[in-house]
Write an enzyme that holds these catalytic residues in place. Structure first.
Site, PDB file in Angstrom:
ATOM      1  N   ASP A  97       0.851  -1.188   0.000  1.00 50.97           N
ATOM      2  CA  ASP A  97       0.000   0.000   0.000  1.00 50.97           C
ATOM      3  C   ASP A  97       0.891   1.243   0.000  1.00 50.97           C
ATOM      4  O   ASP A  97       2.115   1.133  -0.048  1.00 50.97           O
ATOM      5  CB  ASP A  97      -1.018  -0.006   1.158  1.00 50.97           C
ATOM      6  CG  ASP A  97      -0.433   0.447   2.483  1.00 50.97           C
ATOM      7  OD1 ASP A  97       0.815   0.520   2.611  1.00 50.97           O
ATOM      8  OD2 ASP A  97      -1.217   0.743   3.408  1.00 50.97           O
ATOM      9  N   ASP A 261      -5.526  -5.739   8.520  1.00 42.96           N
ATOM     10  CA  ASP A 261      -4.177  -5.624   9.070  1.00 42.96           C
ATOM     11  C   ASP A 261      -4.241  -4.814  10.351  1.00 42.96           C
ATOM     12  O   ASP A 261      -5.108  -3.962  10.521  1.00 42.96           O
ATOM     13  CB  ASP A 261      -3.211  -4.979   8.061  1.00 42.96           C
ATOM     14  CG  ASP A 261      -3.594  -3.552   7.712  1.00 42.96           C
ATOM     15  OD1 ASP A 261      -4.354  -3.367   6.748  1.00 42.96           O
ATOM     16  OD2 ASP A 261      -3.168  -2.632   8.422  1.00 42.96           O
TER      17      ASP A 261
END
Ligand SMILES: [Zn+2]
Length: 415
Positions: A97, A261
């Protein structure tokens, strides 16, 4: 339900000597030190999340990687760099990301979709998240109040994130990338999250990461997931980005969440006031024995002449000796706690840890833990002292987090 652990180059040195507090002279940092998945073995993480901002930095700030590490990550790829295929468990997935929290103050994200695709593609990630701009706020009232002070700013960030997701998917397809693209939904309310998800599906995404969840309470996450559920196509899978509340994971799963996450189990080891060492059904407070020259309060007091350096060093040493002797059973619990308090009065005024330490030491939970960290580090894992001990406790917490998660998900499917 897959648990991804965000990389921040957290490693432990397996050669660290707890008695001398020294490292092996021949140690090469990233090569010899162990990541959580290596130190724990087995299936603890399902995946690793690596942020471009951590690797490459952002304009004006370097990342956490040295130039050599960065070059090697790009050259070898993420799997080899993190040695993901060397463990005994199933190899973790890799997700990239942008690390939007690192640039949330900026007007616009510092990367273009193509720069981010370069990162994912060259490092060979399995999954890649579109460029996003985080919305740091949650207020459903903004949906209906055109005078709401944050509304215009939040709407702008949501639109920008959706535009970037459109470009990101188009460019990923044009470049024929190997990774699976995920679009990001940013929002400030259940309705705004649902709107973002609907639009991302129209763009063509079947995997969607839901962002800005860090400050959200469990019921706010659930409200948002329920609203998303009204627009979610049956095949759309959700990833929750950076959640801190992990107590309702199995309920999240019923709303299409297939992964998330979180760093909270790891970070609580050394960031929390009291919940530092996790076991299945509760937490314990770690025993604070800071290094005299590593504690800002102690250092300041010594510099100002309020405490003698020698006296502080004597009390610190007494704590360590007492803890090791207590662990061997040669001194009493009371004597050990007294040594800790004798040192603690030099640097802590905010909390009285007497009860917490007594309980931690009396139960000695590390003696009953089956993880490799506790087996190897013993009582050192409970000491709040320096990064080698603190990160070991963080890794232990990840091991327990995995057990908690498996138990919760098992319970859910059995129910
Ligand atoms: Zn353990």
């Amino acid at each position: 339900m897959k648990f991804f652990f965000p990389d921040s180059q957290d490693q432990i040195d397996p050669g660290f000597d707890f008695r001398t507090e020294e490292r092996s002279a021949l140690r090469v940092r990233q090569r010899d030190d162990l990541y959580a998945h290596e130190a724990l073995g087995g299936r603890v993480l399902d995946g690793l999340l690596v942020s471009k901002a951590i690797v490459d930095g952002i304009p004006g700030a370097t990342g956490k990687y040295t130039l050599a590490q960065r070059q090697r990550l790009y050259r070898e790829g993420v799997r080899r760099f993190f040695r993901l295929d060397s463990g005994s468990g199933p190899p973790p997935l890799t997700m990239g990301d942008c690390g939007a929290f690192n640039y949330w103050r900026e007007e616009i994200p510092p990367y273009t979709p193509d720069q981010v695709i370069d990162f994912y593609d060259e490092c060979d990630f399995d999954l890649g998240i579109s460029v996003d701009h985080v919305i740091l706020g949650y207020d459903p009232a903004a949906d209906h109040d055109s005078e709401h002070p944050q509304r215009a700013g939040w709407q702008a960030r949501q639109s920008l994130t959706l535009d970037l997701a459109r470009d990101f998917l188009a460019r990923s397809r044009a470049r024929n990338v190997r990774f699976t693209p995920l679009g990001v939904a940013q929002g400030w309310s259940p309705a705004s999250y649902a709107r973002a998800v609907r639009e991302l599906q129209e763009i063509g995404y079947t995997r969607i990461a839901v962002g800005g969840m860090v400050p959200l309470k469990t019921n706010e996450i659930l409200d948002s997931l329920k609203a998303i559920e009204t627009v979610r196509a049956p095949g759309t899978q959700l990833h929750l980005l950076g959640i801190t509340r992990c107590s309702n994971i199995s309920e999240f799963a019923t709303f299409g969440v297939t992964s998330f996450d979180s760093t909270s189990a790891f970070r609580q080891a050394f960031k929390d006031d009291k919940d530092n060492y996790h076991v299945l059904d509760r937490t314990y407070t770690a025993v604070r024995v800071p290094q005299v020259d590593g504690n800002p309060k102690l250092k300041a007091a010594i510099k100002a002449g309020r405490i003698s350096q020698k006296e502080a060093a004597i009390r610190e040493r007494e704590c360590l000796v007492s803890l090791y002797e207590y662990d061997r059973g040669t001194i009493s619990l009371q004597q050990t706690v007294a040594a800790l308090m004798h040192y603690e009065e030099l640097f802590s005024g905010r909390h009285d840890y007497t009860t917490a330490y007594t309980e931690t030491l009396e139960r000695s939970p590390w003696k009953h833990c089956g993880c490799r960290i506790c087996e190897q580090a013993g009582i050192n894992v409970i000491m709040f002292r320096g990064s080698e001990r603190n990160k070991r406790r963080g890794f232990h917490n990840l091991y327990v987090f995995r057990q908690r998660l498996d138990r919760e998900l098992g319970r859910r499917s059995a129910a």
